[in-house]
Design an enzyme around this catalytic site. Structure first.
Site: not given
Ligand code: FRU
Length: 549
Positions: A124, A126-127, A143, A184, A252, A297
């Site tokens: 997976w 993400n960010d 991520q 992140s 964060r 975020e």
């Molecule tokens: C945004 C988020 C960030 C966090 C990360 C966790 O997509 O929620 O705020 O650091 O993803 O995976």
């Protein structure tokens, strides 16, 4: 009584099944291959070896895998690795080390593998995190859950590229520890070695990230002395713990940059209801300065000249969902002048801009939570875009266009300048209907103030309604409010679509859906424009080359 006996028998059986199974071996190979099934439950999986931090994650190891994931074993080379799994032994017994990733021969040729967007080999994403250019390479950290195609075990994955298009996936760099999982963050080049992590001769790259734990989120730093390939966590972590001050779990996504006029480091942090500014001289000791309400975020904050005028620079404060304010910044306080605005909608989220881009462009990359049905990976990065500030009829706004490097992937298929009516366009584009990765730039001209649009393989890409002034449901009014035209710049990959309108004034992205062809609802393959008495001008159709071949 009988019931009780049965119950204790079941409990007993369950505890046998749940007994941790263990595997110990000397690491000789580069990878560990692990069998995963999305139907299996997540169970604790632990990696232990002398001289390497323990790694505790959860994984759906299964004796009947849907797909395989892998773990890079470089850090364990020559050591005895002990793996403990709180699940069925038959699953753990399938785990094996090898110098190749299982099914690697098919990698990047899978049916739903995006061809010109970054995706991870397995798992997976993400960010985008730690986006930075350094010594000829763009570094994209992100991520990552290396153990399955859903969110968990947040780890920083890593990829490098000379041009932001052709990526090489590297070994992950930050793994969960006792302070938390790796959320992140961002990266800077500490060229004067203000942190002392490096030397004058070999200054470090320094990273800030959030460690997420169930009780709180704290901010930590790490550094690299080998150009971003391996990271070391600072022993004084965490460097910011603002949990008690803000009375929240949510603090964060630290965003670092060097504030040149003042000569200090800035860290922008999302805390509770907005973004806070912290400053530091050494990247380790941080002082809180100010806070701007109204964001959630993934902060970003950067300067841009208005209409290219270096004497008129504004600062853009940015949040995870592409909302932004424009204002001024004195190194400690951001003062909003206008906002919030939004230039992009759809699948884009948590975008970050790159630090240290050599030619000074402000390049952004965003994440899209695209499924890529049936694949052992999920999520992708969208096309990198260049951000600029332009004076528009509504005031100063962000403009976002794919970086110019993208044109190097385009292979012309068809072009026409003259006005073609709907039927003529559809006919002209028909021979290219089975192109899978394609780019189309064209201007759609309405003659009635009604609606018109464009479909691809039956999916609506553009739905422009001049009665309600909406574009795919969002209010849109062109620069000349009396204009009946719309310029569309469309990039279609195997699983995603990005649309840039009127040279980047507005953009959106979506998942590509493969419409099902039935006799009742036959799908028209390829492009199809619609609308009463419309015409289309300045058509340019290109095939988009794969970045993986
Ligand atoms: C945004 C988020 C960030 C966090 C990360 C966790 O997509 O929620 O705020 O650091 O993803 O995976």
């Amino acid at each position: 009584m009988m019931k009780r006996v049965l119950l204790s028998l079941v409990c007993c059986l369950l505890s046998v099944v749940a007994l941790p199974s263990e595997l110990s071996f000397k690491v000789k190979s580069k990878y560990l291959n692990l069998p995963i099934s999305q139907d299996a439950e997540r169970r604790k999986l632990t990696f232990q070896a002398k001289g390497v931090d323990d790694l505790n994650v959860v994984a759906r190891l299964s004796p009947e895998p849907d797909y395989w994931v892998f773990k890079d074993l470089t850090a364990y080379k020559g050591k005895t690795l002990t793996i403990t799994f709180d699940g069925p032994e038959e699953a753990l017994s399938l785990v094996y080390q090898a110098d190749t990733i299982r099914d690697a021969q098919k990698m990047y040729q899978e049916r739903n593998r995006p061809q010109f967007h970054f995706t991870t080999r397995r798992g997976w994403i993400n960010d985008p995190n730690g986006c930075i250019w350094h010594e000829g390479l763009y570094h994209l950290y992100y991520q990552h859950n290396p153990f399955e195609r859903e969110w968990e075990n947040m780890t920083w994955g890593h990829a490098t590229s000379p041009d932001l298009l052709h990526w090489t996936e590297q070994a992950p760099v930050l793994f969960p520890d006792t302070i938390g999982t790796m959320f992140s963050g961002s990266a800077v080049f500490d060229k004067d070695n203000t942190s002392g992590f490096g030397t004058k001769k070999n200054p470090p790259l320094v990273y800030a990230y959030t460690a997420d734990r169930s009780d709180k989120e704290t901010q930590c730093i790490a550094y690299s002395l080998d150009g971003g390939m391996t990271l070391h966590k600072y022993e004084g972590n965490p460097v910011i713990d603002s949990h008690d001050k803000w009375q929240t779990h949510d603090t964060r996504d630290p965003r670092l940059f060097w504030y040149k006029p003042g000569g200090w480091w800035v860290l922008v942090l999302n805390e509770r209801n907005g973004h806070s500014i912290y400053t530091s001289d050494n990247l380790k000791d941080w002082t809180y300065q100010s806070h701007v309400n109204g964001f959630w975020e993934c902060p970003d904050l950067f300067p841009l000249p208005v209409d290219g005028n270096a004497n008129d620079v504004r600062w853009v404060m940015y949040g995870a969902s592409n909302t932004y304010m424009i204002g001024s910044f004195d190194g400690k306080v951001f003062t909003p002048e206008s906002g919030k605005h939004r230039f992009s909608t759809g699948t884009i989220y948590a975008a970050q801009t790159f630090n240290e881009v050599p030619d000074g462009r402000r390049i952004q990359i965003g994440w899209a939570n695209i499924d890529h049905r049936g694949m052992p990976f999920r999520g992708q990065m969208l096309l990198p875009t260049e951000l600029t500030l332009r004076t528009t009829k509504d005031g100063i706004r962000l403009i976002s266009k794919p970086i110019s490097e993208v044109t190097s992937l385009l292979k012309p298929l068809y072009s026409s300048e003259k006005a073609l009516n709907g039927q003529e366009v559809n006919k002209a584009l028909q021979p290219y209907q089975s192109q899978d990765c394609v780019h189309l730039r064209a201007t759609l001209n309405l003659t009635y103030a009604t609606s018109a649009g464009l479909r691809f393989d039956g999916q609506t890409l553009v739905d422009y309604d001049l009665n309600h002034n909406t574009l795919n449901g969002q209010f849109y009014s062109p620069q000349d409010p009396t204009s009946l035209s719309l310029t569309m710049d469309i990039y279609i990959d195997l699983t995603s679509i990005e649309v840039f309108i009127d040279d980047g004034l507005y953009s959106y992205s979506m998942e590509r859906r493969r419409a099902i062809n039935t006799p009742q609802r036959p799908v028209i393959k390829g492009f199809e424009v619609w609308g009463t008495d419309i015409n289309v001008t300045d058509i340019q159709l290109d095939a988009v080359e794969s970045c993986w071949l």
